[in-house]
Design an enzyme around this catalytic site. Structure first.
Site, PDB file in Angstrom:
ATOM      1  N   HIS A 152      -7.984  69.962  17.713  1.00 23.25           N
ATOM      2  CA  HIS A 152      -7.413  70.084  16.373  1.00 23.25           C
ATOM      3  C   HIS A 152      -6.266  71.102  16.372  1.00 23.25           C
ATOM      4  O   HIS A 152      -5.647  71.337  17.390  1.00 23.25           O
ATOM      5  CB  HIS A 152      -8.504  70.404  15.365  1.00 23.25           C
ATOM      6  CG  HIS A 152      -9.642  69.431  15.441  1.00 23.25           C
ATOM      7  ND1 HIS A 152      -9.610  68.184  14.864  1.00 23.25           N
ATOM      8  CD2 HIS A 152     -10.848  69.503  16.090  1.00 23.25           C
ATOM      9  CE1 HIS A 152     -10.724  67.538  15.129  1.00 23.25           C
ATOM     10  NE2 HIS A 152     -11.500  68.306  15.876  1.00 23.25           N
ATOM     11  N   GLU A 186     -12.860  74.852  12.818  1.00 21.26           N
ATOM     12  CA  GLU A 186     -12.966  74.449  14.221  1.00 21.26           C
ATOM     13  C   GLU A 186     -11.697  74.770  15.006  1.00 21.26           C
ATOM     14  O   GLU A 186     -11.757  75.241  16.140  1.00 21.26           O
ATOM     15  CB  GLU A 186     -13.261  72.955  14.309  1.00 21.26           C
ATOM     16  CG  GLU A 186     -13.375  72.426  15.733  1.00 21.26           C
ATOM     17  CD  GLU A 186     -13.686  70.948  15.793  1.00 21.26           C
ATOM     18  OE1 GLU A 186     -13.893  70.438  16.917  1.00 21.26           O
ATOM     19  OE2 GLU A 186     -13.725  70.290  14.729  1.00 21.26           O
ATOM     20  N   HIS A 228     -14.288  71.527  21.696  1.00 20.77           N
ATOM     21  CA  HIS A 228     -14.508  71.239  20.277  1.00 20.77           C
ATOM     22  C   HIS A 228     -15.718  71.993  19.746  1.00 20.77           C
ATOM     23  O   HIS A 228     -16.531  72.527  20.509  1.00 20.77           O
ATOM     24  CB  HIS A 228     -14.716  69.733  20.064  1.00 20.77           C
ATOM     25  CG  HIS A 228     -13.466  68.932  20.184  1.00 20.77           C
ATOM     26  ND1 HIS A 228     -12.776  68.450  19.100  1.00 20.77           N
ATOM     27  CD2 HIS A 228     -12.761  68.544  21.281  1.00 20.77           C
ATOM     28  CE1 HIS A 228     -11.701  67.801  19.510  1.00 20.77           C
ATOM     29  NE2 HIS A 228     -11.670  67.832  20.839  1.00 20.77           N
ATOM     30  N   GLU A 262     -18.802  70.059  22.944  1.00 17.72           N
ATOM     31  CA  GLU A 262     -19.056  70.407  21.544  1.00 17.72           C
ATOM     32  C   GLU A 262     -19.934  71.657  21.536  1.00 17.72           C
ATOM     33  O   GLU A 262     -21.113  71.605  21.861  1.00 17.72           O
ATOM     34  CB  GLU A 262     -19.757  69.254  20.821  1.00 17.72           C
ATOM     35  CG  GLU A 262     -18.915  67.995  20.669  1.00 17.72           C
ATOM     36  CD  GLU A 262     -17.966  68.049  19.480  1.00 17.72           C
ATOM     37  OE1 GLU A 262     -17.844  69.118  18.856  1.00 17.72           O
ATOM     38  OE2 GLU A 262     -17.357  67.006  19.167  1.00 17.72           O
TER      39      GLU A 262
END
Length: 235
Positions: free
Chosen positions: A10, A24, A79, A141
């Site tokens: 992102h 995030e 992430h 993640e």
């Protein structure tokens, strides 16, 4: 020279998951910066590029194109999760080769060693960065922003360093990266010592062998995991 491409997920106009006062995009950049710093400071024969180094908008196509054009040996996409769960999980593209799977094994295991995250498993997914990269690729993640416990960990710089250290230990293990001469060994304690026992040392023995070569082999594994090691001979 091993080329590692690190992709903080992102950024810019895309905040990613948001919850409990954190975004995030900011956490992934913190982790990625730490991974890069540790790799370059402590290891030889490694070159690092990042998809972004600031809070900027970068398309998925631009990310994979940059890695492909550079000829990266490995693509690591970092992430943070959301959706009501907790813990750590990692992804590779479906039906990848054994080499890519071995890289996933190494990094997944080493991150869990450095953190107290719940193990959510090693998974497969048709994500763009895994599908369109021309080299072995992994997406991690690292906790859930919408879980209070995970989010509090992600607000702690020391815990961010734990996550980064786990990724680096996995990369060093996967690519057999040699440590720089004199590079500091920085094992991360499970909890900070209290002021009452700062001068107290607790020793941990992890093996005893009749043959020295077996002791040397285990000692090397411990060094590679970031621990200071001594071999003591008891007659």
């Amino acid at each position: 020279m091993v080329k590692i491409f690190i992709d903080p997920g992102h950024g810019g106009s895309d905040p990613g998951a948001v919850g409990n006062g954190i975004s995030e995009k900011n956490i992934t950049l913190q982790i990625a910066n730490q991974i890069q710093q540790i790799l370059l400071n402590e290891y030889q024969n490694v070159s690092v590029r990042m998809s972004r180094t600031t809070d900027q908008t970068v398309s998925l196509n631009a990310r994979t194109s940059a890695a492909n054009s550079w000829g990266a040996d490995f693509y690591l996409s970092v992430h943070i999760n959301s959706g009501g769960g907790t813990g750590f999980e990692s992804y590779v593209y479906p039906n990848v080769d054994a080499l890519t799977k071995s890289y996933q094994d190494a990094i997944h295991e080493e991150v869990l060693k450095q953190t107290d995250y719940r193990d959510r498993g090693q998974k497969q997914a048709n994500f763009h960065v895994l599908r369109e990269s021309n080299m072995p690729a992994l997406l991690t993640e690292n906790g859930f922003v919408d879980n209070v416990t995970d989010a509090n960990k992600l607000k702690d710089p020391a815990y961010i360093n734990r996550i980064a250290r786990g990724h680096v230990n996995g990369l060093a293990r996967a690519f057999r990266l040699p440590r720089k001469t004199g590079a500091p060994v920085n094992p991360i304690p499970s909890s900070p010592p209290s002021s009452a026992n700062q001068n107290t040392l607790y020793k941990v023995q992890i093996g005893a062998f009749s043959k020295r070569e077996n002791a040397e082999a285990l000692a090397e594994r411990a060094r590679n995991a970031g621990f200071q090691v001594y071999i003591v001979h008891d007659s």
